[in-house]
Scaffold this active site. Structure first.
Site, PDB file in Angstrom:
ATOM      1  N   ASN A  58      -7.619  -2.167  14.880  1.00  0.00           N
ATOM      2  CA  ASN A  58      -8.589  -3.307  14.416  1.00  0.00           C
ATOM      3  C   ASN A  58      -9.173  -4.167  13.275  1.00  0.00           C
ATOM      4  O   ASN A  58     -10.290  -4.366  12.458  1.00  0.00           O
ATOM      5  CB  ASN A  58      -9.413  -1.659  13.485  1.00  0.00           C
ATOM      6  CG  ASN A  58      -8.719  -1.305  12.363  1.00  0.00           C
ATOM      7  OD1 ASN A  58      -8.044  -2.012  12.147  1.00  0.00           O
ATOM      8  ND2 ASN A  58      -9.491  -0.037  11.816  1.00  0.00           N
ATOM      9  N   GLU A  75      -9.884  -2.056   5.491  1.00  0.00           N
ATOM     10  CA  GLU A  75     -10.337  -1.405   7.500  1.00  0.00           C
ATOM     11  C   GLU A  75     -11.707  -2.502   7.399  1.00  0.00           C
ATOM     12  O   GLU A  75     -12.186  -2.833   6.433  1.00  0.00           O
ATOM     13  CB  GLU A  75     -10.946  -0.114   7.252  1.00  0.00           C
ATOM     14  CG  GLU A  75      -9.780   1.452   6.715  1.00  0.00           C
ATOM     15  CD  GLU A  75      -8.754   1.151   8.165  1.00  0.00           C
ATOM     16  OE1 GLU A  75      -8.508   0.307   8.589  1.00  0.00           O
ATOM     17  OE2 GLU A  75      -7.906   2.207   8.015  1.00  0.00           O
ATOM     18  N   ASP A 121       0.441  -1.082   0.126  1.00  0.00           N
ATOM     19  CA  ASP A 121       0.359  -0.372  -0.269  1.00  0.00           C
ATOM     20  C   ASP A 121       0.424   1.474  -0.133  1.00  0.00           C
ATOM     21  O   ASP A 121       1.803   1.461  -0.358  1.00  0.00           O
ATOM     22  CB  ASP A 121      -0.670   0.247   1.127  1.00  0.00           C
ATOM     23  CG  ASP A 121      -0.580  -0.405   2.644  1.00  0.00           C
ATOM     24  OD1 ASP A 121       0.964  -0.822   2.763  1.00  0.00           O
ATOM     25  OD2 ASP A 121      -0.843  -1.128   3.533  1.00  0.00           O
TER      26      ASP A 121
END
Ligand code: PGA
Length: 241
Positions: A136, A143, A67
């Site tokens: 998370n 995400e 990324d």
């Protein structure tokens, strides 16, 4: 999925580097999937050491990073491109033309995403992908959400990721809000995956990844479905298992 627990991140770095080394020894022109962040640094340090001691030759190796932020110049120290050169690529004998880091700069960013997926396919796919995990449960910049992403795409970063990445920027306002990231589908295509998690602050995400049902609410949980995924944990990251 194989889970191995080690004393600390230094020991993990040595073991992870051995996995990379055996991949390179098996296939000199292998395709490695690289990650940024604090987690892979001990692994990269060990790879540099193995290279410097004459044991590892990167001259044919090709790499694809997971990324990159949107809107950060590659020369800036916060860019993942620069991170990879500072921490690994400038210290080994990899050819700059064999290195790929997402570069979201076109007027239409989805063109950059499609070109990145095409370049991975043209290279024959990723042989070994290294991953960290977010607090998370994110992997790369995938995400938590309602669906698993497929190919490389543009993502809006969550507040929790922006806060976690603030440590690399002067002010929280300076943290980019978007990134270009390989998708869950791209990551799952890798022939072998190594996820590393270190520190107690990752224990909850690790528990959700390994013990809860597979769900895009914890993107890393998809690795339960991968045929050759290995997880290296230190005692802190494994403390809730
Ligand atoms: P870290 O980031 O290695 O800096 O903890 C991991 C991630 O967010 O994927």
């Amino acid at each position: 999925m194989e889970i191995r627990i080690y004393k600390d991140d230094v020991q993990i770095g040595k073991e992870a580097a051995l996995l990379f080394a055996s991949q390179i020894l098996k296939k000199r022109d292998c395709v490695l999937g690289m990650a940024t962040g604090s987690t892979p640094l001990p692994t990269y340090q060990e790879l540099v050491r193995l290279h410097e001691s004459g044991m590892l030759d990167f001259s044919e190796v090709r790499t694809f990073n997971l990324d990159e932020y949107v809107g950060i110049d590659r020369a800036r120290e916060q860019s993942y491109y620069r991170f990879m050169f500072d921490n690994l690529f400038s210290k080994i004998n990899i050819k700059p033309e064999n290195v790929h880091v997402p570069h979201p700069v076109s007027a239409n960013l989805s063109d950059d995403c499609a070109a990145y997926d095409a370049a991975i396919a043209e290279a024959g796919g990723i042989d070994l992908q290294i991953l960290g995990i977010g607090h998370n449960g994110h992997i790369a910049f995938n995400e938590p959400s309602g669906v698993f992403s497929s190919g490389t795409h543009i993502v809006e970063l969550t507040q929790s990721t922006i806060e976690a990445n603030q440590r690399f920027f002067e002010r929280i306002e300076d943290v980019p809000k978007k990134a270009m990231s390989m998708g869950i589908g791209s990551i799952m295509k890798a022939r072998e995956i190594l996820l590393i998690a270190t520190g107690k602050q990752k224990a909850q995400a690790v528990k959700a990844m390994l013990r809860d049902a597979v769900s895009p609410a914890c993107p890393a949980s998809v690795l339960q479905f991968h045929h050759a995924a290995t997880v290296f944990l230190d005692e802190g990251a494994a403390s809730l298992l």
